[in-house]
Scaffold this motif. Structure first.
Motif, mmCIF file in Angstrom:
data_model
loop_
_atom_site.group_PDB
_atom_site.id
_atom_site.type_symbol
_atom_site.label_atom_id
_atom_site.label_comp_id
_atom_site.label_asym_id
_atom_site.label_seq_id
_atom_site.Cartn_x
_atom_site.Cartn_y
_atom_site.Cartn_z
ATOM 1 N N VAL A 210 6.135 11.136 39.362
ATOM 2 C CA VAL A 210 7.431 11.186 38.688
ATOM 3 C C VAL A 210 8.556 11.069 39.700
ATOM 4 O O VAL A 210 9.545 10.349 39.499
ATOM 5 N N PHE A 214 11.313 8.094 39.392
ATOM 6 C CA PHE A 214 12.639 8.473 38.903
ATOM 7 C C PHE A 214 13.506 9.147 39.962
ATOM 8 O O PHE A 214 14.726 9.243 39.788
ATOM 9 N N GLN A 220 13.554 14.121 34.907
ATOM 10 C CA GLN A 220 12.117 13.978 34.669
ATOM 11 C C GLN A 220 11.306 14.816 35.658
ATOM 12 O O GLN A 220 10.250 15.350 35.300
ATOM 13 N N TRP A 221 11.797 14.902 36.901
ATOM 14 C CA TRP A 221 11.104 15.727 37.906
ATOM 15 C C TRP A 221 11.166 17.197 37.500
ATOM 16 O O TRP A 221 10.177 17.924 37.607
ATOM 17 N N ASP A 223 11.404 18.351 34.453
ATOM 18 C CA ASP A 223 10.501 18.557 33.319
ATOM 19 C C ASP A 223 9.053 18.695 33.766
ATOM 20 O O ASP A 223 8.299 19.539 33.253
ATOM 21 N N GLU A 224 8.643 17.849 34.711
ATOM 22 C CA GLU A 224 7.263 17.927 35.201
ATOM 23 C C GLU A 224 7.035 19.232 35.952
ATOM 24 O O GLU A 224 5.965 19.845 35.834
#
Length: 384
Positions: A210, A214, A220-221, A223-224
């Motif tokens: 990720v 991104f 997004q990072w 969220d992961e």
């Protein structure tokens, strides 16, 4: 290894990523090799679980800690250690798995020269690679623990089982394939509960993926990281009470805008005399035509200027970038070794696929964001 660009400095003789797994082994009652003094100490345990989260840099974790309540709660006791140089997965896996620095285990980068064959080996994919047991002949910590009678289980994606990098750096015990993070945690818990003495290792690589696509500053990072943190909390709460959990990483990451890159293909000064250039964009290594190393070093230093340190191989070795280098591994290292600064990279579109050139998050160099990794250690009884 050279000093960080930013962040608190590491102690010259302090612990590193290479000390993590040996310390876990000692906590299980498996002594360190003769003459090796552990630089990390963990309390005794009957069972131990290690988790390596690819790309979870320590300083990134601190900045994004709002996404990770479980790991945030453990930050006061978390140890910040250097992963090594280059700060890249293949090299760090070698250090984690063997307890040795890059110059000793020989996995000296994303790509390395195969001496006598005039070609580069991608040490991550291992495509058309040499026998991994000959390339990296040192006993791994997993092999040593398994030989001592402790059941060793490694949990990861199916394609890791029997791969070149796995056999070089992480061989030992049995492998259990599982794809989702939830499935890997379940498999880890099953293995830890199956025997009264166990070492179980779990690998998770999505955070790194990720970040590459991104950027590590992207939502997004975060969220992961939240997903990883939830599963680590579940793992810690579900382990047998006589277990320990150790979480670490292979490297961190920096975001590099596309306009902050120099392409070897666009500047003949960078390609002159360069026979091979590795695709480690933050820390390229250059293997030169015979006798051309000083000229190549001078040209790269002129073009890159203050945006990078450009050293001859012997200078990088003397500076300790690779740790103590076994002479058998010396030729694998580039004649010229580069460590970029700030948000800058050197790419080579002559060889790199468009997908690789498009990556935002990169790593490999000596900045704190790339080198510093966390060592989180907790006992199951403490979180039950």
């Amino acid at each position: 290894m050279a000093a960080e660009e930013a962040g608190a400095p590491f102690e010259a003789d302090g612990p590193a990523l290479a000390d993590v797994l040996p310390a876990v082994a000692v906590s299980l009652g498996v002594p360190a090799p003769e003459g090796v003094a552990p630089r990390l100490t963990f309390p005794p345990a009957r069972r131990a679980v290690t988790v390596l989260v690819d790309g979870l840099g320590h300083d990134l974790l601190v900045r994004r800690a709002g996404h990770a309540p479980f790991l945030r709660s453990l930050l006061p006791s978390t140890v910040r250690v250097p992963s090594g140089f280059p700060s890249t997965t293949a090299t760090s896996m070698g250090s984690f798995g063997t307890g040795l620095a890059a110059g000793a285990h020989g996995l000296v980068g994303y790509e390395a020269l195969v001496p006598g064959e005039d070609r580069l080996l991608n040490e991550l994919s291992w495509e058309d690679g040499p026998d991994p047991l000959r390339w990296q002949p040192h006993e791994t910590v997993f092999e040593r623990v398994d030989r001592a009678g402790v059941a060793v289980t490694r949990v990861g994606p199916a394609f890791f089982d029997g791969s070149g990098l796995t056999n070089a750096a992480l061989r030992g015990g049995r492998f259990v394939a599982a794809e989702s993070l939830e499935a890997r945690v379940d498999a880890t818990l099953t293995a830890a509960r199956a025997t009264p003495r166990a070492l179980v290792h779990l690998y998770w690589g999505e955070l790194d993926k990720v970040g590459h696509v991104f950027g590590c500053d992207a939502w997004q990072w975060g969220d992961e990281l939240e997903a990883v943190d939830r599963e680590l909390a579940r793992l810690a709460a579900s382990l047998p009470r006589d277990s320990s959990l150790t979480v670490t990483a292979d490297h961190g990451m920096v975001d590099v805008p596309l306009h902050e890159r120099v392409d070897v293909a666009d500047d003949p000064r960078l390609s002159a005399g360069a026979r091979h250039v590795s695709l480690e964009f933050r820390a390229p290594q250059v293997w030169t035509e015979p006798g051309a190393a000083p000229d190549v070093q001078a040209a790269w230093a002129e073009v890159l200027g203050p945006r990078a340190d450009v050293l001859l191989r012997e200078e990088a070795v003397a500076a300790g970038w690779f740790g103590a280098v076994d002479p058998v591994n010396l030729a694998r290292i580039g004649d010229v070794v580069v460590a970029t600064h700030g948000s800058f990279a050197v790419v080579d579109s002559r060889r790199a696929r468009p997908e690789l050139l498009a990556l935002i998050g990169l790593h490999g160099s000596l900045s704190a964001d790339e080198v510093a990794v966390p060592v989180v250690h907790v006992t199951a009884a403490d979180v039950a």
